[in-house]
Design a protein around this motif. Sequence first.
Motif, PDB file in Angstrom:
ATOM      1  N   LYS A 129       0.835  -1.130  -0.190  1.00 43.83           N
ATOM      2  CA  LYS A 129       0.024  -0.186  -0.393  1.00 43.83           C
ATOM      3  C   LYS A 129       0.374   1.449   0.108  1.00 43.83           C
ATOM      4  O   LYS A 129       0.498   2.264  -1.029  1.00 43.83           O
ATOM      5  CB  LYS A 129      -0.768  -0.248   1.547  1.00 43.83           C
ATOM      6  CG  LYS A 129      -2.025   1.143   1.251  1.00 43.83           C
ATOM      7  CD  LYS A 129      -2.853   0.691   2.291  1.00 43.83           C
ATOM      8  CE  LYS A 129      -3.382   2.519   2.601  1.00 43.83           C
ATOM      9  NZ  LYS A 129      -4.577   2.744   1.401  1.00 43.83           N
ATOM     10  N   PHE A 130       2.507   1.390   0.988  1.00 42.45           N
ATOM     11  CA  PHE A 130       2.376   2.647   0.931  1.00 42.45           C
ATOM     12  C   PHE A 130       3.684   2.630  -0.566  1.00 42.45           C
ATOM     13  O   PHE A 130       3.482   3.729  -1.119  1.00 42.45           O
ATOM     14  CB  PHE A 130       4.143   1.958   2.156  1.00 42.45           C
ATOM     15  CG  PHE A 130       5.270   2.899   1.830  1.00 42.45           C
ATOM     16  CD1 PHE A 130       4.918   4.147   2.661  1.00 42.45           C
ATOM     17  CD2 PHE A 130       6.208   3.375   1.351  1.00 42.45           C
ATOM     18  CE1 PHE A 130       5.983   5.286   2.837  1.00 42.45           C
ATOM     19  CE2 PHE A 130       6.902   4.079   1.486  1.00 42.45           C
ATOM     20  CZ  PHE A 130       6.824   4.906   2.400  1.00 42.45           C
ATOM     21  N   LEU A 131       3.741   1.918  -1.168  1.00 46.66           N
ATOM     22  CA  LEU A 131       4.774   1.725  -2.145  1.00 46.66           C
ATOM     23  C   LEU A 131       3.769   2.182  -3.925  1.00 46.66           C
ATOM     24  O   LEU A 131       4.244   2.641  -4.367  1.00 46.66           O
ATOM     25  CB  LEU A 131       5.543   0.012  -2.588  1.00 46.66           C
ATOM     26  CG  LEU A 131       6.825   0.388  -1.795  1.00 46.66           C
ATOM     27  CD1 LEU A 131       7.220  -1.660  -2.357  1.00 46.66           C
ATOM     28  CD2 LEU A 131       7.849   0.410  -2.325  1.00 46.66           C
ATOM     29  N   ALA A 181      12.231   5.166   0.043  1.00 42.04           N
ATOM     30  CA  ALA A 181      12.431   5.115   1.235  1.00 42.04           C
ATOM     31  C   ALA A 181      13.105   4.391   2.244  1.00 42.04           C
ATOM     32  O   ALA A 181      12.651   3.389   2.284  1.00 42.04           O
ATOM     33  CB  ALA A 181      10.673   3.899   1.706  1.00 42.04           C
ATOM     34  N   PRO A 182      13.684   5.632   3.001  1.00 43.16           N
ATOM     35  CA  PRO A 182      15.424   5.029   3.899  1.00 43.16           C
ATOM     36  C   PRO A 182      14.689   4.076   4.903  1.00 43.16           C
ATOM     37  O   PRO A 182      15.519   3.091   5.525  1.00 43.16           O
ATOM     38  CB  PRO A 182      15.794   6.032   3.539  1.00 43.16           C
ATOM     39  CG  PRO A 182      15.133   7.155   3.805  1.00 43.16           C
ATOM     40  CD  PRO A 182      13.671   7.155   2.798  1.00 43.16           C
ATOM     41  N   ARG A 226       6.035   1.319  13.724  1.00 42.18           N
ATOM     42  CA  ARG A 226       5.371   2.379  12.951  1.00 42.18           C
ATOM     43  C   ARG A 226       3.974   2.123  11.681  1.00 42.18           C
ATOM     44  O   ARG A 226       2.805   2.341  11.932  1.00 42.18           O
ATOM     45  CB  ARG A 226       5.801   3.644  12.755  1.00 42.18           C
ATOM     46  CG  ARG A 226       6.978   3.815  11.642  1.00 42.18           C
ATOM     47  CD  ARG A 226       7.734   4.818  12.058  1.00 42.18           C
ATOM     48  NE  ARG A 226       8.583   4.860  10.559  1.00 42.18           N
ATOM     49  CZ  ARG A 226       9.578   5.651  10.148  1.00 42.18           C
ATOM     50  NH1 ARG A 226       8.972   7.235  10.579  1.00 42.18           N
ATOM     51  NH2 ARG A 226       9.946   5.999   9.350  1.00 42.18           N
ATOM     52  N   LEU A 227       4.615   0.916  11.028  1.00 45.17           N
ATOM     53  CA  LEU A 227       4.189   0.618   9.936  1.00 45.17           C
ATOM     54  C   LEU A 227       2.581   0.040   9.964  1.00 45.17           C
ATOM     55  O   LEU A 227       1.866   1.285   9.988  1.00 45.17           O
ATOM     56  CB  LEU A 227       4.685   0.088   9.155  1.00 45.17           C
ATOM     57  CG  LEU A 227       4.647   0.018   7.142  1.00 45.17           C
ATOM     58  CD1 LEU A 227       4.885   0.859   6.975  1.00 45.17           C
ATOM     59  CD2 LEU A 227       4.872  -1.913   7.395  1.00 45.17           C
ATOM     60  N   HIS A 253     -10.559  12.113   4.112  1.00 46.54           N
ATOM     61  CA  HIS A 253     -10.137  11.032   3.062  1.00 46.54           C
ATOM     62  C   HIS A 253      -8.958  11.581   2.345  1.00 46.54           C
ATOM     63  O   HIS A 253      -8.297  10.402   1.473  1.00 46.54           O
ATOM     64  CB  HIS A 253     -11.854  10.186   1.969  1.00 46.54           C
ATOM     65  CG  HIS A 253     -12.367  10.013   3.466  1.00 46.54           C
ATOM     66  ND1 HIS A 253     -11.797   8.232   3.842  1.00 46.54           N
ATOM     67  CD2 HIS A 253     -13.326  10.178   4.090  1.00 46.54           C
ATOM     68  CE1 HIS A 253     -13.428   7.774   4.435  1.00 46.54           C
ATOM     69  NE2 HIS A 253     -13.782   9.258   5.133  1.00 46.54           N
ATOM     70  N   HIS A 254      -8.576  12.726   1.396  1.00 45.15           N
ATOM     71  CA  HIS A 254      -7.427  12.201   0.907  1.00 45.15           C
ATOM     72  C   HIS A 254      -6.569  12.598   1.488  1.00 45.15           C
ATOM     73  O   HIS A 254      -4.908  12.408   1.261  1.00 45.15           O
ATOM     74  CB  HIS A 254      -7.898  14.730   0.649  1.00 45.15           C
ATOM     75  CG  HIS A 254      -7.470  15.081   1.385  1.00 45.15           C
ATOM     76  ND1 HIS A 254      -8.805  15.495   2.362  1.00 45.15           N
ATOM     77  CD2 HIS A 254      -6.252  15.731   1.948  1.00 45.15           C
ATOM     78  CE1 HIS A 254      -7.981  16.190   2.965  1.00 45.15           C
ATOM     79  NE2 HIS A 254      -6.769  16.776   3.420  1.00 45.15           N
ATOM     80  N   GLN A 255      -6.352  12.542   3.054  1.00 45.05           N
ATOM     81  CA  GLN A 255      -5.227  12.086   3.625  1.00 45.05           C
ATOM     82  C   GLN A 255      -4.524  10.453   3.457  1.00 45.05           C
ATOM     83  O   GLN A 255      -5.618   9.916   3.489  1.00 45.05           O
ATOM     84  CB  GLN A 255      -5.404  12.757   5.241  1.00 45.05           C
ATOM     85  CG  GLN A 255      -5.568  13.478   5.459  1.00 45.05           C
ATOM     86  CD  GLN A 255      -4.855  14.496   5.600  1.00 45.05           C
ATOM     87  OE1 GLN A 255      -3.506  14.113   5.928  1.00 45.05           O
ATOM     88  NE2 GLN A 255      -4.446  15.918   6.353  1.00 45.05           N
ATOM     89  N   SER A 256      -3.184  10.597   3.275  1.00 42.82           N
ATOM     90  CA  SER A 256      -2.273   9.746   2.660  1.00 42.82           C
ATOM     91  C   SER A 256      -1.824   8.749   3.662  1.00 42.82           C
ATOM     92  O   SER A 256      -1.082   9.721   4.994  1.00 42.82           O
ATOM     93  CB  SER A 256      -1.684  10.244   1.323  1.00 42.82           C
ATOM     94  OG  SER A 256      -0.090  10.122   2.063  1.00 42.82           O
ATOM     95  N   TYR A 257      -2.109   7.271   3.383  1.00 45.27           N
ATOM     96  CA  TYR A 257      -0.865   6.844   4.618  1.00 45.27           C
ATOM     97  C   TYR A 257       0.200   6.835   4.239  1.00 45.27           C
ATOM     98  O   TYR A 257       1.449   7.123   5.342  1.00 45.27           O
ATOM     99  CB  TYR A 257      -1.307   5.220   4.586  1.00 45.27           C
ATOM    100  CG  TYR A 257      -0.676   3.897   4.925  1.00 45.27           C
ATOM    101  CD1 TYR A 257      -0.613   4.673   5.883  1.00 45.27           C
ATOM    102  CD2 TYR A 257      -0.112   3.207   4.234  1.00 45.27           C
ATOM    103  CE1 TYR A 257       0.404   3.011   7.121  1.00 45.27           C
ATOM    104  CE2 TYR A 257       0.647   2.007   5.209  1.00 45.27           C
ATOM    105  CZ  TYR A 257       1.292   2.209   5.997  1.00 45.27           C
ATOM    106  OH  TYR A 257       1.833   1.270   6.765  1.00 45.27           O
ATOM    107  N   TYR A 258       1.033   7.438   2.973  1.00 48.68           N
ATOM    108  CA  TYR A 258       2.071   7.688   3.019  1.00 48.68           C
ATOM    109  C   TYR A 258       2.861   8.878   3.388  1.00 48.68           C
ATOM    110  O   TYR A 258       4.614   8.973   3.593  1.00 48.68           O
ATOM    111  CB  TYR A 258       2.335   7.998   1.332  1.00 48.68           C
ATOM    112  CG  TYR A 258       3.387   8.408   0.881  1.00 48.68           C
ATOM    113  CD1 TYR A 258       4.315   7.402   0.911  1.00 48.68           C
ATOM    114  CD2 TYR A 258       3.673  10.107   0.239  1.00 48.68           C
ATOM    115  CE1 TYR A 258       6.015   8.180   0.461  1.00 48.68           C
ATOM    116  CE2 TYR A 258       4.943  10.509  -0.774  1.00 48.68           C
ATOM    117  CZ  TYR A 258       5.854   9.733  -0.179  1.00 48.68           C
ATOM    118  OH  TYR A 258       6.972   9.878  -0.491  1.00 48.68           O
TER     119      TYR A 258
END
Length: 294
Positions: A173-175, A210-211, A226-227, A246-251
Amino acid sequence: LFGSFDNLLLALKKNSYLLGANLERVVKPNLSLLSEYGLGAHEISKFCLKAPTLLTVRPARVRAMAAFVEDMGIPCGKLILWHALRCFTNISKESVTAKIELLKRIFRCSEPEVIIVLSKTPALLTNSEDRMCRVSGFLFSEAGLDPAYVACHPELMTYSLEGRLMPRFYVVKFLKETGSLGQHRSYYAAVAVKEKDFVERYIQPYMEAAPHLAEDYAAACRGQGRLVPRFYVVKFLLKEKGLLGHHQSYYAAVLLKEKGFGERYIHPYMEAAPNLAIDYAAACRGSKLRFYDS
């Protein structure tokens, strides 16, 4: 039977009753039963090393288990017998029946269809009913998979929820949110591969962008970090309560340092969600997620 002394020791660690089992009345009849179903010497050796408990079970029970497998409609060929007997050794008929009923509800299908699923993955019946519900709930509600799809890939139900299904879902999901992975890339493809392959395909190529991804993923597999907790803060607590758009992203939430995440996603909502800070901190340390109850 076991091929080496080391293998014998391994079998004894799994079943300490082996040395006390009656050779003529218990062990040999059980080995004969396996031969009757077409297993060769090498297959029997492999079978007994993985499931030595079968050697000390009363032969009448082993035959009853084999008959029960066939009565369920599962063909008792070599592979299915091997897996089914291994899985059913310590499971009562009543428990099997109850779990079949549960799987019918989970997959929303008929009993014959559940039998087909079990013929592919009899290990499903070794899972507790609570675990089946938790895993299926995650796969349907979070991963967005259809029950029929999971029924076609029942091995998904046997993977560790906290150690595999959840961490890999949040990495994918993050990627996808970063644009590093195409939206067409499937979650199943990421979950099905071995750990080494997953890291090579989904972690290492994105270390520059994404280090902290490798560290976050490793921590998530241990039930820490934290993931996973940040996803639940953003999705379940804040978005579902209408406190975040809902526009706030998990990323964006994952990339923030701990102090910045707290200032943006925790402190402003302490009055509306008084347990948020405590639950988030506990989840990061590996405690059970409580966001559903906040």
